[in-house]
Motif scaffolding. Structure first.
Motif, PDB file in Angstrom:
ATOM      1  N   TYR A 227       0.835  -1.203   0.000  1.00  0.00           N
ATOM      2  CA  TYR A 227       0.000   0.000   0.000  1.00  0.00           C
ATOM      3  C   TYR A 227       0.874   1.260   0.000  1.00  0.00           C
ATOM      4  O   TYR A 227       0.623   2.203  -0.763  1.00  0.00           O
ATOM      5  N   LEU A 228       1.906   1.273   0.829  1.00  0.00           N
ATOM      6  CA  LEU A 228       2.815   2.416   0.851  1.00  0.00           C
ATOM      7  C   LEU A 228       3.512   2.585  -0.496  1.00  0.00           C
ATOM      8  O   LEU A 228       3.695   3.711  -0.971  1.00  0.00           O
ATOM      9  N   GLN A 229       3.874   1.481  -1.129  1.00  0.00           N
ATOM     10  CA  GLN A 229       4.490   1.563  -2.453  1.00  0.00           C
ATOM     11  C   GLN A 229       3.509   2.136  -3.472  1.00  0.00           C
ATOM     12  O   GLN A 229       3.882   2.941  -4.321  1.00  0.00           O
ATOM     13  N   PHE A 230       2.260   1.725  -3.381  1.00  0.00           N
ATOM     14  CA  PHE A 230       1.213   2.284  -4.245  1.00  0.00           C
ATOM     15  C   PHE A 230       1.149   3.805  -4.073  1.00  0.00           C
ATOM     16  O   PHE A 230       1.133   4.558  -5.061  1.00  0.00           O
ATOM     17  N   LEU A 231       1.118   4.270  -2.818  1.00  0.00           N
ATOM     18  CA  LEU A 231       1.065   5.711  -2.578  1.00  0.00           C
ATOM     19  C   LEU A 231       2.301   6.404  -3.148  1.00  0.00           C
ATOM     20  O   LEU A 231       2.186   7.467  -3.774  1.00  0.00           O
ATOM     21  N   LYS A 232       3.475   5.812  -2.948  1.00  0.00           N
ATOM     22  CA  LYS A 232       4.707   6.395  -3.488  1.00  0.00           C
ATOM     23  C   LYS A 232       4.637   6.503  -5.004  1.00  0.00           C
ATOM     24  O   LYS A 232       5.012   7.532  -5.581  1.00  0.00           O
ATOM     25  N   ASP A 233       4.170   5.442  -5.638  1.00  0.00           N
ATOM     26  CA  ASP A 233       4.076   5.432  -7.103  1.00  0.00           C
ATOM     27  C   ASP A 233       3.104   6.490  -7.623  1.00  0.00           C
ATOM     28  O   ASP A 233       3.338   7.088  -8.673  1.00  0.00           O
ATOM     29  N   GLN A 234       2.022   6.702  -6.903  1.00  0.00           N
ATOM     30  CA  GLN A 234       1.036   7.699  -7.307  1.00  0.00           C
ATOM     31  C   GLN A 234       1.519   9.116  -7.016  1.00  0.00           C
ATOM     32  O   GLN A 234       1.219  10.044  -7.762  1.00  0.00           O
ATOM     33  N   ALA A 235       2.252   9.286  -5.930  1.00  0.00           N
ATOM     34  CA  ALA A 235       2.670  10.610  -5.481  1.00  0.00           C
ATOM     35  C   ALA A 235       3.834  11.180  -6.279  1.00  0.00           C
ATOM     36  O   ALA A 235       3.876  12.379  -6.558  1.00  0.00           O
ATOM     37  N   GLN A 236       4.765  10.337  -6.641  1.00  0.00           N
ATOM     38  CA  GLN A 236       6.012  10.790  -7.261  1.00  0.00           C
ATOM     39  C   GLN A 236       5.802  11.654  -8.503  1.00  0.00           C
ATOM     40  O   GLN A 236       6.401  12.727  -8.609  1.00  0.00           O
ATOM     41  N   PRO A 237       4.962  11.263  -9.456  1.00  0.00           N
ATOM     42  CA  PRO A 237       4.806  12.116 -10.650  1.00  0.00           C
ATOM     43  C   PRO A 237       4.222  13.500 -10.338  1.00  0.00           C
ATOM     44  O   PRO A 237       4.381  14.432 -11.124  1.00  0.00           O
ATOM     45  N   LEU A 238       3.571  13.626  -9.187  1.00  0.00           N
ATOM     46  CA  LEU A 238       2.955  14.899  -8.813  1.00  0.00           C
ATOM     47  C   LEU A 238       3.886  15.778  -7.986  1.00  0.00           C
ATOM     48  O   LEU A 238       3.530  16.902  -7.628  1.00  0.00           O
ATOM     49  N   GLY A 239       5.068  15.242  -7.654  1.00  0.00           N
ATOM     50  CA  GLY A 239       6.025  16.011  -6.869  1.00  0.00           C
ATOM     51  C   GLY A 239       5.917  15.805  -5.378  1.00  0.00           C
ATOM     52  O   GLY A 239       6.473  16.580  -4.603  1.00  0.00           O
TER      53      GLY A 239
ATOM     54  N   ALA B 153      -0.770  18.677  -1.243  1.00  0.00           N
ATOM     55  CA  ALA B 153      -0.415  17.342  -0.751  1.00  0.00           C
ATOM     56  C   ALA B 153      -1.543  16.757   0.096  1.00  0.00           C
ATOM     57  O   ALA B 153      -1.890  15.587  -0.038  1.00  0.00           O
ATOM     58  N   HIS B 154      -2.132  17.579   0.947  1.00  0.00           N
ATOM     59  CA  HIS B 154      -3.243  17.120   1.792  1.00  0.00           C
ATOM     60  C   HIS B 154      -4.434  16.710   0.933  1.00  0.00           C
ATOM     61  O   HIS B 154      -5.025  15.642   1.134  1.00  0.00           O
ATOM     62  N   ASP B 155      -4.789  17.539  -0.018  1.00  0.00           N
ATOM     63  CA  ASP B 155      -5.923  17.223  -0.895  1.00  0.00           C
ATOM     64  C   ASP B 155      -5.659  15.948  -1.685  1.00  0.00           C
ATOM     65  O   ASP B 155      -6.557  15.112  -1.848  1.00  0.00           O
TER      66      ASP B 155
END
Length: 94
Positions: free
Chosen positions: A38-50, A79-81
Motif C-alpha cells: 500500500y505504501l508503495q502504491f502511494l509512493k508510485d502515485q505521489a512521485q509524478p505529482l512532486g 499534498a493534503h488534498d
C-alpha cells in the motif's frame, strides 16, 4: 521538483485502520500483510505529482496518522488534498 513530503506515522495509521475494521478478527494480519505494498502504491502515485511518501514507526503526539513537510502553504494544501483523494488501505486491497 519535490513539492512536499508526506510522512505516515505507521503506529497511528495501523491503530486507526484497525479501528475501522474492529469487527474483523483477521484485520491485523491483513493490514500487516498489505501495508508495504500500500505504501508503495502511494509512493508510485505521489512521485509524478512532486510528492514524496515516507513512513516511520513512531506515533505522533497528537495522534495524527500523517504529517506534511512542505515549502509553502499551497504545497501543503495540494499534498493534503491529494492524500485525502487516495483510497484507504481497506479500499485499496485487491
Amino acid at each position: 521538483m519535490k513539492l512536499a513530503t508526506i510522512r505516515i506515522h505507521l503506529d497511528n495509521h495501523r491503530q486507526r485502520a484497525l479501528q475501522i475494521e474492529a469487527s474483523d478478527r483477521d484485520a491485523p494480519a491483513v493490514y500487516d500483510a498489505n501495508i508495504a505494498a500500500y505504501l508503495q502504491f502511494l509512493k508510485d502515485q505521489a512521485q509524478p505529482l512532486g510528492f514524496a511518501i515516507v513512513s516511520d514507526g513512531a506515533s505522533s503526539a497528537n495522534g495524527a496518522i500523517f504529517e506534511i513537510i512542505e515549502a509553502d502553504h499551497a504545497s501543503k494544501k495540494a499534498a493534503h488534498d491529494w492524500l485525502e483523494s487516495q483510497p484507504d488501505i481497506w479500499n485499496w486491497i485487491p
